[in-house]
Design an enzyme around this catalytic site. Structure first.
Site, PDB file in Angstrom:
ATOM      1  N   CYS A  55       0.829  -1.217   0.000  1.00  0.00           N
ATOM      2  CA  CYS A  55       0.000   0.000   0.000  1.00  0.00           C
ATOM      3  C   CYS A  55       0.859   1.259   0.000  1.00  0.00           C
ATOM      4  CB  CYS A  55      -0.894   0.033   1.235  1.00  0.00           C
ATOM      5  SG  CYS A  55      -2.057  -1.306   1.301  1.00  0.00           S
ATOM      6  N   ASP A 148     -21.282  11.936 -14.436  1.00  0.00           N
ATOM      7  CA  ASP A 148     -22.686  11.672 -14.092  1.00  0.00           C
ATOM      8  C   ASP A 148     -22.806  10.849 -12.815  1.00  0.00           C
ATOM      9  OD1 ASP A 148     -21.635   9.315 -15.038  1.00  0.00           O
ATOM     10  OD2 ASP A 148     -23.119   9.003 -16.617  1.00  0.00           O
TER      11      ASP A 148
HETATM   12  C1  BEZ Z   1       0.547  -4.703   1.836  1.00  0.00           C
HETATM   13  O1  BEZ Z   1       0.094  -3.602   1.575  1.00  0.00           O
HETATM   14  O2  BEZ Z   1       1.751  -4.906   1.766  1.00  0.00           O
HETATM   15  C2  BEZ Z   1      -0.336  -5.856   2.212  1.00  0.00           C
HETATM   16  C3  BEZ Z   1      -1.482  -5.628   2.937  1.00  0.00           C
HETATM   17  C4  BEZ Z   1      -2.281  -6.701   3.275  1.00  0.00           C
HETATM   18  C5  BEZ Z   1      -1.946  -7.980   2.881  1.00  0.00           C
HETATM   19  C6  BEZ Z   1      -0.802  -8.198   2.141  1.00  0.00           C
HETATM   20  C7  BEZ Z   1       0.009  -7.109   1.793  1.00  0.00           C
END
Ligand code: BEZ
Length: 232
Positions: A55, A148
């Site tokens: 992330c 929209d």
């Molecule tokens: C990650 O962002 O690295 C991650 C988050 C949840 C499960 C596996 C990876």
């Protein structure tokens, strides 16, 4: 994504975020670069959890590409399963990951879905990835929402596979082009490449709509369905 289909009005909701309480439709519609709500697109991308490696790389890339989204009048908004306080702390890590010391906030808000309400409502939970308490995490969903407020595209990746934000820009280029012109974009299309005439247009209609010309590839079937034209 149970219940949410292409063309559906994307559910409006209120939520806490790193820029305060927001209402999604108002957020998307009110302040894109053009200031013309009829041209404001949106992209909502969800994340399993704050302070996680994949992330962090995704949000870093999203931040680096924010000017590209803005150029296309696409407002960005992220969502993750933690609190606003966590999001604000994590944002500093993401900026540091980007080696960006020019600001102390990401160029888009992150929604705090710490009660998992939106994850459930929008069908975003990944049953295979769970937190330490055994609760499912959010998958990596992408929703592209048109001016929209209808769903134009959705992508659902598991938590363990990071997305490609250059690909998201490419699909937005295709969505915006095909929303205006009666064309479709072929495999691996990039802006500037030839596009395809949509099947429901007759040859005569195509000739008048695309004065730059339509070329048709001959095929063993004899059917004339591979029709290309320069990007209008
Ligand atoms: C990650 O962002 O690295 C991650 C988050 C949840 C499960 C596996 C990876």
């Amino acid at each position: 994504m149970p219940g949410l289909l292409l063309g559906d009005v994307f559910p409006d909701f209120e939520a806490d975020s790193t820029v305060g309480r927001i209402s999604l439709h108002a957020f998307l519609g009110n302040s894109c670069r053009t200031l013309i709500p009829q041209r404001c697109w949106g992209i909502l991308f969800s994340h399993p959890r704050d302070y996680t490696p994949v992330c962090t790389t995704e949000l870093g890339r999203a931040a680096k590409l924010s000017a590209e989204f803005s150029k296309r009048d696409v407002k960005m908004i992220a969502l993750s399963l933690d609190s606003v306080e966590d999001h604000l702390g994590w944002s500093k890590d993401i900026l540091a990951y980007n080696n960006d010391s020019s600001c102390n906030a990401l160029p888009f808000p992150i929604i705090a879905d710490n009660k998992r309400e939106l994850a459930v409502k929008l069908g975003m939970l990944d049953p295979d990835e769970r937190d330490k308490d055994g609760m499912p995490l959010t998958a990596r969903c992408v929703f592209v929402i048109g001016p929209d407020k209808r769903l134009k595209l959705s992508i659902l990746y598991p938590a363990t596979t990071g997305r490609n934000f250059d690909e998201l820009l490419r699909v937005i280029d295709s969505l915006q082009l095909t929303a205006q012109k009666r064309v479709a974009t072929p495999v691996d299309w990039k802006p500037g490449d030839n596009v395809m005439v949509v099947p429901n247009l007759s040859d005569d209609e195509a000739a008048s709509l695309f004065p730059s010309g339509v070329t048709t590839k001959d095929l063993p079937s004899g059917k004339k369905y591979l029709r290309y034209t320069p990007q209008p």
